[in-house]
Scaffold this active site. Sequence first.
Site, PDB file in Angstrom:
ATOM      1  N   ASP A 186       0.859  -1.184   0.000  1.00  0.00           N
ATOM      2  CA  ASP A 186       0.000   0.000   0.000  1.00  0.00           C
ATOM      3  C   ASP A 186       0.903   1.245   0.000  1.00  0.00           C
ATOM      4  OD1 ASP A 186      -2.158   1.704   0.039  1.00  0.00           O
ATOM      5  OD2 ASP A 186      -3.141   0.792   1.757  1.00  0.00           O
TER       6      ASP A 186
HETATM    7  C1  NOJ Z   1      -4.076   3.906   0.241  1.00  0.00           C
HETATM    8  C2  NOJ Z   1      -5.273   3.072   0.555  1.00  0.00           C
HETATM    9  O1  NOJ Z   1      -5.087   2.403   1.792  1.00  0.00           O
HETATM   10  C3  NOJ Z   1      -5.596   2.038  -0.497  1.00  0.00           C
HETATM   11  O2  NOJ Z   1      -6.840   1.469  -0.206  1.00  0.00           O
HETATM   12  C4  NOJ Z   1      -5.610   2.660  -1.855  1.00  0.00           C
HETATM   13  O3  NOJ Z   1      -5.931   1.698  -2.822  1.00  0.00           O
HETATM   14  C5  NOJ Z   1      -4.247   3.282  -2.124  1.00  0.00           C
HETATM   15  N1  NOJ Z   1      -3.984   4.311  -1.145  1.00  0.00           N
HETATM   16  C6  NOJ Z   1      -4.155   3.869  -3.523  1.00  0.00           C
HETATM   17  O4  NOJ Z   1      -4.983   4.961  -3.651  1.00  0.00           O
END
Ligand code: NOJ
Length: 763
Positions: free
Chosen positions: A285
């Site tokens: 992430d």
């Molecule tokens: C952080 C988030 O936790 C995740 O769900 C998301 O897909 C990513 N950012 C990309 O935007």
Amino acid sequence: MKWLCSISLLASLTLNPALADNTQLPSPNLPRDAYVNALLQKMTLQEKIGQLRLISVGPENPKSAIREMIKNGQVGGIFNTVTRQDIRAMQDQAMQLPRLKIPLFFAYDIIHGQRTIFPISLGLASSWNLDTVATSGRIAAYEGSEDGLNMTWAPMVDISRDPRWGRVSEGLGEDTFLTSQIGRTLVRSIQGAHPGDRHALMTTVKHFALYGAVEGGRDYNSVDMSPQRMFDDYMPPYKAALDAGSGGVMVSLNTINGVPATANAWLLKDILRKQWHFSGITISDHGAIKELIKHGVASDPEQAVKIALNAGINMSMSDEYYDRYLPGLVKRGEVKEHEIDQAVRHVLNVKYDMGLFRDPYNHLGPVGSDPQDTNAESRLHRDAARQVARQTLVLLKNRLQTLPLKKQGTIAVVGPLADSQRDIIGSWSAAGRPKQSVTLLQGMRNAVGNKATILYAKGANITNHQDLVAFLNSYDHAVDVDPRTPQVMIDEAVSAARKADVIVAAVGESQGMANEASSRTHLTIPDSQRQLIDALKATGKPLVLVLMNGRPLALVRENQQADAMLETWFSGTEGGNAIADVLFGDYNPSGKLPISFPRSVGQIPIYYNHLPTGRPYLAEKPDKYTSHYYDEANGPLFPFGFGLSYTTFSVSDVALSNPTLKPDGSMTVSVTLTNTGHRDGGTVAQLYIHDITASVSRPVKQLKGFQPVFLKAGESKRITFTLDANALKFYNQQMIYAAEPGDFDVMVGLDSARVKTARFTLL
Ligand code: NOJ
């Protein structure tokens, strides 16, 4: 000898056409493994490392910087760019590289729609209808792929029992079975027959793992959990979605029993790869590799990179660490090149599966085919959005049949959410445009035409707290504050209410209050709106609350004040029309809660499938030394699975095909469902089980089946479920997954609290 070697090498190169030219991609007609092997052999270390980087377009990385990275082969995939023109320009650049022209892939957070926004995921789950969910998935994939995208960061299948966590809005509720079914359906509907098809996207199941169990519901916090709870309750939805063929998985930001998921070889190698045989790609992430230092498991960036790669993170999202530190780590032998090859292999595999090697422009088409206006009305799927949305609305209360409303007389429509185009589409609204969404006010006007008079007053701001407004507006201007005093706004709403036959008040949270990084310690409707509700109540007019929120709220007071309450979540582009359909009875509400609504925040965690205690509290025979709070009633205000209709239903006693079940056999469980009211309507038959005595204490109820049913007024239908021993399995103390012989209750009802029960024995 030297000569011989060179000759044989030369021969092998000419014999194997895939290796013939070190600057060209292999023939796309090769099967995947052969193709990827051939390609890997041609790649330099630098090219390999480039493939492991996933870059977000944004203030940190403007398009000009990204163009440089592409030119230098430092990027494998890109997200947060959503127009064909932009995507094409970047892909063109990758295709102009002097050596291997490895296509980029393009991803985005398409969580509940791309241009047409469907209800938030928690709303979709409230339909308890897999066909409805599939419709939203197919259209999201269609619109995403029409925009040139290849991948979505969805579905989010994190079980959560804590509504303080803002991201419950993105998930599918508290239940393992329901979430697994919906997660699987979303993967299948988004990826279609093949993720490389023209109108399919590859899915990335997230957030692996257990992100919904962050302590205190505080985002990004730690998770500590017993292995039994982990594998019985929290892991199955990820597994179900991956087994459905998801090409990707996104790794969560939390620790699991002390080890961050991003650094967790047990999670990413032992469980994911070895036990579950996942063959797709793992993606960290946002910035998670850097965060290993703050988690305190890496002392510096190099160590963070080494730990993450060796733990099994293939692609790194939004940090430059892999690019910056992997070359040195490989040179010093601290990271083996074969570990890098393994990670790159997964990237190339998914690119192959997305059809990008056959045609890097497969979701783009020829230049002339790009839409003139990306936001054109004609690109939306409004009918489907309205059909889906109305099935996600949950009727929580309807005193004296306040609803449905008549399309006559005067209706006061009030509340800070009644006319907010931004809020109704919810958070993570992808490329959806607020300007194209239908608010409640507009939907009601559309519904009544000139048959009734609609009076509108905002009545209150979302909140009177300046700090909260500043928080909600910190990244974009999401909340408009009416500068009038609270009293002036309330007076205006009360004056409209006094002139009306009925009040419809849209209250709850603004979309930014139920989002990533939006945890709350209070679950009540903000005070500004409570004061408005008090004033509206004082008019004595029938009061309908249309709730908009992304999490369960504590609604004890509102439940006492309102004549009717409709939970509408954030219902999407066509939300206003869909809500009006239900308010006026053009659609009979059929949604059911996928998560319990607590009475107060102090009850959390509160979930229907809890274990029994040795001292259960019995409301009919209260006893001090039993499990309860002395200042709050036990149990939720609205239970899991709950939702009313404008008609009434009855459920017959439960009939079993057999009083015993063989370990390898199956049995049927049936009831007769009757629509005992005067309107046609839908509901959901829900089947729960309880293992009465086992080697470990088992939940008082567990959902194991559900069926949406539509019945005409007066109609009866026999509903049959098939049950086998698989539904009775759990992890025992030794972590052996098995069903234990003995007695079980099987229960069928229209919510988790009111059920009919029969008993059988597993032999
Ligand atoms: C952080 C988030 O936790 C995740 O769900 C998301 O897909 C990513 N950012 C990309 O935007």
